[in-house]
Design an enzyme around this catalytic site. Structure first.
Site, PDB file in Angstrom:
ATOM      1  N   ASP A  94      40.367  22.557  26.157  1.00 44.96           N
ATOM      2  CA  ASP A  94      40.686  22.443  24.736  1.00 44.96           C
ATOM      3  C   ASP A  94      40.904  20.963  24.424  1.00 44.96           C
ATOM      4  OD1 ASP A  94      41.309  23.004  22.145  1.00 44.96           O
ATOM      5  OD2 ASP A  94      43.229  23.962  22.565  1.00 44.96           O
ATOM      6  N   ASP A 267      39.903  33.429  25.264  1.00 41.57           N
ATOM      7  CA  ASP A 267      40.974  32.915  26.113  1.00 41.57           C
ATOM      8  C   ASP A 267      42.301  33.288  25.491  1.00 41.57           C
ATOM      9  OD1 ASP A 267      42.720  30.285  25.153  1.00 41.57           O
ATOM     10  OD2 ASP A 267      40.887  30.578  23.992  1.00 41.57           O
ATOM     11  N   CYS A 305      43.364  51.092  39.857  1.00 37.68           N
ATOM     12  CA  CYS A 305      43.272  49.635  39.771  1.00 37.68           C
ATOM     13  C   CYS A 305      43.089  49.052  41.174  1.00 37.68           C
ATOM     14  CB  CYS A 305      44.517  49.051  39.115  1.00 37.68           C
ATOM     15  SG  CYS A 305      44.491  47.245  38.980  1.00 37.68           S
ATOM     16  N   CYS A 307      43.599  45.839  42.032  1.00 38.36           N
ATOM     17  CA  CYS A 307      44.288  44.561  42.217  1.00 38.36           C
ATOM     18  C   CYS A 307      45.285  44.647  43.377  1.00 38.36           C
ATOM     19  CB  CYS A 307      45.010  44.131  40.930  1.00 38.36           C
ATOM     20  SG  CYS A 307      46.621  44.910  40.673  1.00 38.36           S
ATOM     21  N   CYS A 310      48.444  46.838  42.848  1.00 36.04           N
ATOM     22  CA  CYS A 310      48.284  48.293  42.858  1.00 36.04           C
ATOM     23  C   CYS A 310      47.767  48.841  44.183  1.00 36.04           C
ATOM     24  CB  CYS A 310      47.350  48.716  41.713  1.00 36.04           C
ATOM     25  SG  CYS A 310      48.070  48.471  40.064  1.00 36.04           S
ATOM     26  N   HIS A 336      47.973  41.576  38.283  1.00 34.59           N
ATOM     27  CA  HIS A 336      47.605  42.870  37.707  1.00 34.59           C
ATOM     28  C   HIS A 336      47.070  42.718  36.286  1.00 34.59           C
ATOM     29  CE1 HIS A 336      47.609  47.106  36.646  1.00 34.59           C
ATOM     30  NE2 HIS A 336      48.234  46.741  35.526  1.00 34.59           N
TER      31      HIS A 336
END
Length: 388
Positions: A94, A267, A305, A307, A310, A336
């Site tokens: 940015d 974003d 999930c 991840c 999890c 997560h």
């Protein structure tokens, strides 16, 4: 041989929605894409291996913060922001324009640019369109954003008109200041929720001729309905062969709605920020992991999930970590939430390729309960107040 700047290859469409690949000097990013925010050269609580594991394709850094600390000389000494972060994937930076919105009591906007009073030591720093281009070239980002004026909403017609006028002037100056052929530069369309202002800004910014285009000035105080309306209108005014980036939007329901409108890139700090406060995403909506129902839940928070949080730990353990203020809890929650959002983007890419995005959208929104809009706007108001 000098690398070419980032470009978009659209591979599938489903109504306005598109799926494809964003090709950059540091690799390809499947689109629609969500960028994890690493404002100060780090996605809070996570390291590069965590980001790769959750499927992050592109990271966002912030020129204003990196310029102040650690400083451009330090970044350059590491071979650019990629070397400093030990991140070999694409990076977008940015320009500092958002700080013109979020640090309103610590900046002055003039025709020439934005003058900031440092939030670190009170020193004064001038960000002109030319300066922000040079800063981002030194950072070595794959994609750089032009300086823009993002007014808070609601705004008077006079303020919106002046913001559009200066954003156009600054965009022309930024384009003229470019010197890195391997760095893409995106223009930014402003105009608030005013349809005519959006049309005028889109016409002026696209006439400059950038590598991609962003929609700025949304998710800054307007309702969701107003945001969707302005995003839909603006997306339709942008070139089909260039990336379309909706800045600062990242709640799951907004991503689903806005991918359906034809946006390619997003974003937001939201997934990691709410994670650090104990809020975790599930297919039914955000939950507070500290709630009593999770304290003895001896199974994963989300069974399907993939991840780390999890697949390796129970919801009870995550709840314990959050209630105890353990750093591991912040990391696992952030992992997560980012994985949840990135899996959502993966699912939408598949749905677009299959021509089934409308059905996917309806099914997702029927199940997912968004945070109450009044609560959301109050949370944002408090965050902005804390920044002043």
């Amino acid at each position: 041989m000098v690398a070419a700047p980032a470009r978009l290859v659209v591979e599938h469409t489903d109504g306005p929605a598109r799926a494809g690949r964003l090709i950059t000097p540091h690799g390809e990013v499947p689109t629609p894409a969500f960028m994890a925010v690493g404002t100060q050269g780090t996605v809070k609580a996570l390291d590069p291996s965590d980001l790769r594991a959750v499927g992050a394709g592109m990271i966002l850094g912030n020129t204003y913060h990196l310029y102040l600390r650690p400083g451009l000389e330090v970044v350059e000494a590491h071979g650019g922001l990629h070397g400093l972060m030990a991140w070999d994937g694409p990076i977008l930076t940015d320009s500092g324009g958002f700080q013109g919105f979020s640090l309103r009591r610590m900046r002055t906007i003039t025709e020439d640019g934005i003058v900031f009073t440092s939030h670190i030591d009170g020193s004064e720093h001038s960000f002109t369109p030319e300066v922000t281009v040079r800063h981002q070239e030194r950072l070595g980002a794959d994609i750089a954003m032009v300086l823009d004026w993002c007014p808070a909403l609601p705004a008077t017609p006079q303020t919106l008109a002046l913001a559009v006028e200066r954003t156009t002037l600054w965009a022309r100056r930024a384009q003229a200041a470019r010197s890195r052929p391997d760095q893409a530069v995106f223009g930014i369309v402003q105009g608030g929720t005013d349809a005519e202002m959006r049309r005028a800004s889109a016409r002026e910014i696209t006439a400059v001729g950038f590598d991609g285009y962003a929609i700025g000035g949304l998710s800054v105080g307007e309702t969701k309905a107003e945001m969707y309306g302005a995003a839909s209108l603006t997306a339709a005014l942008l070139p089909d062969d260039r990336p379309r980036y909706l800045m600062g939007v990242g709640s799951p329901e907004d991503l689903v709605e806005c991918v359906s409108l034809g946006l390619d890139m997003f974003d937001c700090v939201l997934p990691t920020r709410v994670a650090r406060n104990g809020s975790l995403y599930t297919p039914e909506g955000r939950i507070n992991i500290e709630a009593s129902r999770f304290r003895s839940m001896a199974r994963p928070l989300q069974e399907d999930c993939d991840c780390l949080a999890c697949t390796s730990f129970t919801a009870a353990y995550l709840s314990h970590l959050a209630r105890s203020g353990e750093v591991l809890g912040l990391r696992l929650a952030s992992i997560h939430n980012l994985r949840f959002v990135l899996r959502l983007m993966e699912s939408m890419r598949r749905a677009i390729a299959a021509g089934e995005l409308s059905a996917f959208r309806d099914e997702f929104l029927a199940r997912y309960a968004p945070t109450d809009e009044g609560v959301r706007r109050e949370q944002r108001r408090r965050w902005l107040a804390s920044r002043r």
